[in-house]
Design an enzyme around this catalytic site. Structure first.
Site, mmCIF file in Angstrom:
data_model
loop_
_atom_site.group_PDB
_atom_site.id
_atom_site.type_symbol
_atom_site.label_atom_id
_atom_site.label_comp_id
_atom_site.label_asym_id
_atom_site.label_seq_id
_atom_site.Cartn_x
_atom_site.Cartn_y
_atom_site.Cartn_z
ATOM 1 N N GLY A 11 0.834 -1.195 0.000
ATOM 2 C CA GLY A 11 0.000 0.000 0.000
ATOM 3 C C GLY A 11 0.865 1.239 0.000
ATOM 4 C CB CYS A 12 0.248 4.598 1.378
ATOM 5 S SG CYS A 12 1.089 6.173 1.559
ATOM 6 C CG PHE A 13 5.780 5.003 -1.078
ATOM 7 C CD1 PHE A 13 5.323 6.230 -0.659
ATOM 8 C CD2 PHE A 13 6.181 4.883 -2.401
ATOM 9 C CE1 PHE A 13 5.264 7.326 -1.508
ATOM 10 C CE2 PHE A 13 6.124 5.960 -3.272
ATOM 11 C CZ PHE A 13 5.666 7.189 -2.819
ATOM 12 C CD1 TRP A 14 4.648 8.909 1.836
ATOM 13 C CD2 TRP A 14 2.635 9.596 2.507
ATOM 14 N NE1 TRP A 14 4.324 10.016 1.115
ATOM 15 C CE2 TRP A 14 3.089 10.462 1.512
ATOM 16 C CE3 TRP A 14 1.392 9.816 3.089
ATOM 17 C CZ2 TRP A 14 2.341 11.554 1.078
ATOM 18 C CZ3 TRP A 14 0.653 10.897 2.658
ATOM 19 C CH2 TRP A 14 1.123 11.760 1.664
#
Length: 174
Positions: A11-14
């Site tokens: 999912g979101c790499f953050w």
């Protein structure tokens, strides 16, 4: 000191940086894109879905301090391994969960770990995280790197609001 690399998409790499970044033996965690057919894509291009890339993190680690097996275990606990079509509020191929292996050893570890997770009964649904060969990794724009440190309020609001933190609490912290 030895160095190896691991690439995980969840999912979101953050939200995939912090759990690894704060672990002993990790030398560097880079947010970026991999798995697609467009060289050096931008964030906007990846979000469009036209590049084939997935948001991922590339982890440089010292295998004498932390094993690839341990990294895979950390990875599972950051994702919903039963959702092949994105992660939490982030939907689509650019957010799909993937373990990208760099060697036959990494592939074997990932496959065995996936089988063990499925057999554990921890999840009722099938474990659908893909295990694929590593492809070129392209670092994301600088403003995406170490986002949890650069913009902690936004990071915390996003990781909670996306449903990721709640899922982790429900399925892994119990």
């Amino acid at each position: 000191m030895k160095e190896e690399k691991a690439i995980f998409a969840g999912g979101c790499f953050w939200c995939m940086v912090k759990p690894f970044d704060q672990t002993p033996g990790i030398k560097k965690v880079v947010s970026g894109y991999t798995g697609g057919h467009v060289p050096n894509p931008t964030y906007e291009e990846v979000c469009s879905g036209a590049t084939g890339h997935t948001e991922a993190v590339e982890i440089t680690f010292d295998p004498e301090v932390i094993s690839y097996q341990q990294l895979v275990e950390i990875y599972w606990q950051q994702t919903d391994p039963t959702d092949a079509f994105g992660q939490f509020t982030d939907r689509g191929d650019s957010y799909r969960p993937v373990i990208f292996y760099a060697s036959s050893e990494q592939k074997a570890v990932a496959e065995q770990s996936k089988e063990q997770l499925q057999a554990s009964g921890h999840f009722k649904a099938p474990i659908v995280t893909a295990i694929e060969p590593a492809q070129p990794f392209y670092p994301a724009e600088e403003y995406h790197q170490a986002f949890y440190q650069k913009n902690p309020a936004h990071y915390n609001a996003y990781s909670e609001g996306s449903g990721r933190k709640g899922f982790i609490r429900q399925h892994w912290d119990a």
